[in-house]
Structures are given as C-alpha cells and as structure tokens.
Write a protein that holds these residues in place. Structure first.
Motif, mmCIF file in Angstrom:
data_model
loop_
_atom_site.group_PDB
_atom_site.id
_atom_site.type_symbol
_atom_site.label_atom_id
_atom_site.label_comp_id
_atom_site.label_asym_id
_atom_site.label_seq_id
_atom_site.Cartn_x
_atom_site.Cartn_y
_atom_site.Cartn_z
ATOM 1 N N MET A 151 0.829 -1.193 0.000
ATOM 2 C CA MET A 151 0.000 0.000 0.000
ATOM 3 C C MET A 151 0.875 1.259 0.000
ATOM 4 N N ASN A 152 1.300 1.746 1.183
ATOM 5 C CA ASN A 152 2.033 3.007 1.249
ATOM 6 C C ASN A 152 3.481 2.852 1.695
ATOM 7 N N GLY A 153 4.023 1.698 1.708
ATOM 8 C CA GLY A 153 5.383 1.510 2.204
ATOM 9 C C GLY A 153 5.390 1.129 3.663
ATOM 10 N N GLN A 154 6.568 0.903 4.181
ATOM 11 C CA GLN A 154 6.712 0.417 5.544
ATOM 12 C C GLN A 154 6.362 1.495 6.564
ATOM 13 N N LEU A 155 5.740 1.067 7.657
ATOM 14 C CA LEU A 155 5.381 1.979 8.734
ATOM 15 C C LEU A 155 6.580 2.181 9.645
ATOM 16 N N HIS A 156 6.873 3.437 9.944
ATOM 17 C CA HIS A 156 7.943 3.782 10.870
ATOM 18 C C HIS A 156 7.339 4.586 12.003
ATOM 19 N N VAL A 157 7.745 4.276 13.218
ATOM 20 C CA VAL A 157 7.291 4.989 14.404
ATOM 21 C C VAL A 157 8.532 5.513 15.102
ATOM 22 N N ALA A 158 8.522 6.787 15.455
ATOM 23 C CA ALA A 158 9.659 7.378 16.154
ATOM 24 C C ALA A 158 9.148 8.158 17.356
ATOM 25 N N TYR A 159 9.986 8.249 18.388
ATOM 26 C CA TYR A 159 9.617 9.020 19.566
ATOM 27 C C TYR A 159 10.851 9.718 20.127
ATOM 28 N N ALA A 160 10.587 10.738 20.929
ATOM 29 C CA ALA A 160 11.618 11.419 21.714
ATOM 30 C C ALA A 160 11.020 11.659 23.091
ATOM 31 N N LEU A 161 11.694 11.191 24.131
ATOM 32 C CA LEU A 161 11.195 11.394 25.491
ATOM 33 C C LEU A 161 11.225 12.869 25.866
ATOM 34 N N GLU A 162 10.130 13.322 26.454
ATOM 35 C CA GLU A 162 10.100 14.658 27.021
ATOM 36 C C GLU A 162 10.187 14.574 28.538
ATOM 37 N N LEU A 163 9.602 13.530 29.075
ATOM 38 C CA LEU A 163 9.613 13.303 30.516
ATOM 39 C C LEU A 163 10.030 11.875 30.784
ATOM 40 N N PRO A 164 10.820 11.605 31.731
ATOM 41 C CA PRO A 164 11.537 12.583 32.549
ATOM 42 C C PRO A 164 12.597 13.293 31.711
ATOM 43 N N LYS A 165 13.007 14.456 32.184
ATOM 44 C CA LYS A 165 13.979 15.247 31.422
ATOM 45 C C LYS A 165 15.273 14.484 31.200
ATOM 46 N N HIS A 166 15.677 13.712 32.193
ATOM 47 C CA HIS A 166 16.907 12.917 32.108
ATOM 48 C C HIS A 166 16.554 11.469 32.421
ATOM 49 N N PRO A 167 16.660 10.558 31.438
ATOM 50 C CA PRO A 167 16.346 9.147 31.685
ATOM 51 C C PRO A 167 17.112 8.616 32.894
ATOM 52 N N SER A 168 16.420 7.805 33.693
ATOM 53 C CA SER A 168 17.062 7.268 34.885
ATOM 54 C C SER A 168 16.802 5.771 34.994
ATOM 55 N N GLU A 169 16.681 5.266 36.222
ATOM 56 C CA GLU A 169 16.668 3.828 36.466
ATOM 57 C C GLU A 169 15.567 3.074 35.726
ATOM 58 N N VAL A 170 14.368 3.616 35.631
ATOM 59 C CA VAL A 170 13.276 2.902 34.956
ATOM 60 C C VAL A 170 13.570 2.776 33.466
ATOM 61 N N GLN A 171 13.994 3.856 32.845
ATOM 62 C CA GLN A 171 14.300 3.817 31.425
ATOM 63 C C GLN A 171 15.466 2.860 31.152
ATOM 64 N N ARG A 172 16.458 2.853 32.016
ATOM 65 C CA ARG A 172 17.578 1.916 31.844
ATOM 66 C C ARG A 172 17.111 0.471 32.019
ATOM 67 N N ALA A 173 16.249 0.214 32.990
ATOM 68 C CA ALA A 173 15.761 -1.155 33.238
ATOM 69 C C ALA A 173 15.016 -1.705 32.024
ATOM 70 N N PHE A 174 14.260 -0.846 31.324
ATOM 71 C CA PHE A 174 13.502 -1.274 30.154
ATOM 72 C C PHE A 174 14.235 -0.971 28.840
ATOM 73 N N ASN A 175 15.464 -0.499 28.938
ATOM 74 C CA ASN A 175 16.271 -0.189 27.770
ATOM 75 C C ASN A 175 15.559 0.810 26.845
ATOM 76 N N ILE A 176 14.997 1.850 27.455
ATOM 77 C CA ILE A 176 14.299 2.890 26.706
ATOM 78 C C ILE A 176 15.282 4.015 26.406
ATOM 79 N N ALA A 177 15.581 4.178 25.140
ATOM 80 C CA ALA A 177 16.505 5.232 24.717
ATOM 81 C C ALA A 177 15.805 6.585 24.766
ATOM 82 N N PRO A 178 16.559 7.661 24.944
ATOM 83 C CA PRO A 178 15.942 9.001 24.921
ATOM 84 C C PRO A 178 15.206 9.273 23.605
#
Length: 135
Positions: A1-28
C-alpha cells in the motif's frame, strides 16, 4: 500500500532518563520499523501462536506475503485477530528518517500526557512518571 510503517519518539519526561528507562532499555530517542508476520511461515520452537490463534487473512491479503516471512506494506493486516508483528529498532531516528522530532519542555502541571490519560492527579501517583523512578 504506502510503504513500511515507521514509528519514532523522543522522550520529554523525565527530562533525564534514569533507572526505569535503563531497566527497560528505553533510549531518549528511538525509531522502529514495523513488519507483519506471515502466519504460514514457520516460527522457532516455542515461539509464535498456535494454529487456532493465527490470523485468517483473506486470500488476496495472504498473497501479498509472496511466500516471504514478513510483509512490510499492507497495514490492513493488523486489523485481523492474531496478527503478529515485529519492531525493528533504530537508535537515531532523526538521522535515519531525516526528520526533526519535536520536543517540548514539559512539567507536571502542564504535561499533555496527564490530560490524555485522564489521570486525576489526586488519585494517581504520577510524579514517578516525571522523575523516571520506581514507585
């Protein structure tokens, strides 16, 4: 149909990734390319759905796989119960997709997410969301 779907994000909160983001390997910032699994393709032992759980696509949609393991383009396939997909990660979506992800300065009192989730701050402990820590 329209090509591959791409999803992108940028964290706004928390301002500085910490223990939870590291535990789930969530990049900024990250991006993902979505691919839909062909239910007729095999899966590794112990992985995937049982035959009863697999989606039953109309013949016309099933033909779009063209005997490949994944379909990249027809997102209508996600409308069927049992549809499986994978997300291929890209760590630098701005460079990979040639885009600028908008980021806003958010704080607890003005964050869009509190309203979007309809979270009554008097009943829900949302402060940990903004600090990136475990409750």
């Amino acid at each position: 149909m329209n090509g591959q779907l791409h999803v992108a994000y940028a964290l706004e909160l928390p301002k500085h990734p910490s223990e939870v983001q590291r535990a789930f390997n969530i990049a900024p910032e990250a991006g993902f390319a979505l691919s839909i699994k062909n239910p007729e393709a095999g899966a590794p032992p112990g992985a995937g759905l049982s035959e009863e759980e697999k989606p039953e696509y109309p013949e016309k949609l099933q033909e779009e796989f063209r005997d490949r393991r994944f379909e990249l383009e027809d997102l209508r396939m996600l409308d069927y119960p049992g549809a499986e997909f994978i997300l291929g990660a890209r760590v630098d979506p701005e460079r990979a997709y040639h885009l600028q992800l908008p980021k806003e300065e958010e704080d607890y009192a003005h964050a869009d997410i509190v309203g979007e989730l309809r979270m009554a701050t008097s009943r829900h402990p949302v402060k940990p969301l903004f600090e990136g820590r475990w409750q």
